[in-house]
Design a protein around this motif. Structure first.
Motif, PDB file in Angstrom:
ATOM      1  N   ARG A  78       0.811  -1.224   0.000  1.00 38.68           N
ATOM      2  CA  ARG A  78       0.000   0.000   0.000  1.00 38.68           C
ATOM      3  C   ARG A  78       0.841   1.270   0.000  1.00 38.68           C
ATOM      4  N   ILE A  79       2.122   1.158   0.319  1.00 36.71           N
ATOM      5  CA  ILE A  79       2.979   2.347   0.399  1.00 36.71           C
ATOM      6  C   ILE A  79       3.374   2.774  -1.012  1.00 36.71           C
ATOM      7  N   THR A 172       0.399   6.358   1.659  1.00 33.95           N
ATOM      8  CA  THR A 172      -0.316   5.336   0.879  1.00 33.95           C
ATOM      9  C   THR A 172      -0.869   5.900  -0.420  1.00 33.95           C
TER      10      THR A 172
END
Length: 195
Positions: A78-79, A172
Motif C-alpha cells: 500500500r505504500i 499510501t
C-alpha cells in the motif's frame, strides 16, 4: 571503532486524510513519519571518520522503517511514496545528518520490496523543536508528479544540542486531489527509478 548508540526515544505520527478541500476520498490517505532521537557521539568536535556510525545505524534504520510501516497498516504494497531526513542538534554538524542515507533509506527500500526511486532527503542543523520538512516522492518513479509532497516532523524536546533526530516518511498515495498533469502512477514504464 564501534560504539553503542544511545536512543533516547522514538516518535510516530500518522495522519489519516479524508480530503483536502475537494471531494471525500473513497479510501482515506495515510501519511506518516517516524523519528528516532539519539545521542550524537560526534557532538562538540570535528571527527574525520564517521563511517562506523553509518554501519551501526543500519538496525536502527530498519527499526524505524518497521515502526512506520506498522503505523500505516503494515501492508508494504500500500505504500506509494517515501522520504527521509535528519535534524542535527546545535553541537553537531550537517554531515552527521547525512549518516541516515544508507541506514534509513536502504532499510526502508529493503522493507518495502520493489522501491526503485532514490529516497528524497532533507538534512539540517537546528534547535530543539525545529521543524524538519521531509520531502516525499513516488517509490518507483521520482517523476510521478501526483506524489510530489512532504510532511512536517517536529518533536518539542528534540534534538538537544548533543542529539540527532533521524526520520522516515511514507504515504499510501499521492496528494489527495492531484490534478496538475505530468507522469501518473499508472503510466510508469521505464522502471528506472525515474519514469
Amino acid at each position: 571503532m564501534t560504539q553503542t548508540l544511545d536512543i533516547r526515544k522514538t516518535v510516530l505520527c500518522v495522519e489519516e486524510i479524508n480530503h483536502d478541500g475537494g471531494p471525500r476520498l473513497a479510501t482515506p490517505l495515510l501519511k506518516g513519519w517516524c523519528a528516532v532521537i539519539l545521542r550524537n557521539p560526534f557532538a562538540g568536535r570535528h571527527e574525520p571518520e564517521l563511517m562506523w556510525m553509518m554501519e551501526a545505524m543500519k538496525p536502527i534504520g530498519l527499526m524505524v522503517a518497521e515502526k512506520l510501516l506498522a503505523g500505516l497498516g503494515g501492508d508494504s504494497a500500500r505504500i506509494e511514496a517515501y522520504g527521509k531526513g535528519g535534524l542535527v542538534g546545535a553541537a553537531g554538524e550537517l554531515e552527521h545528518g547525512a549518516l541516515w542515507h544508507v541506514a534509513g533509506g536502504y532499510a526502508m527500500r529493503g522493507l518495502l520490496g520493489q522501491a526503485l526511486s532514490i529516497v528524497p532527503s532533507m538534512t539540517k542543523v537546528g534547535p530543539m523543536g525545529a521543524v524538519l520538512d521531509l520531502p516525499i516522492h513516488h517509490r518507483n518513479a521520482a517523476y510521478v508528479r501526483s506524489h510530489f509532497d512532504g510532511i512536517t516532523a517536529t518533536v518539542p524536546d528534540a534534538p538537544r544540542p548533543d542529539e540527532i533526530l533521524f526520520a522516515l516518511a511514507m504515504t499510501t498515495g499521492g496528494r489527495p486531489h492531484a490534478r496538475v498533469g505530468g507522469l501518473v502512477q499508472d503510466a510508469i514504464s521505464a522502471w528506472d527509478g525515474q519514469r
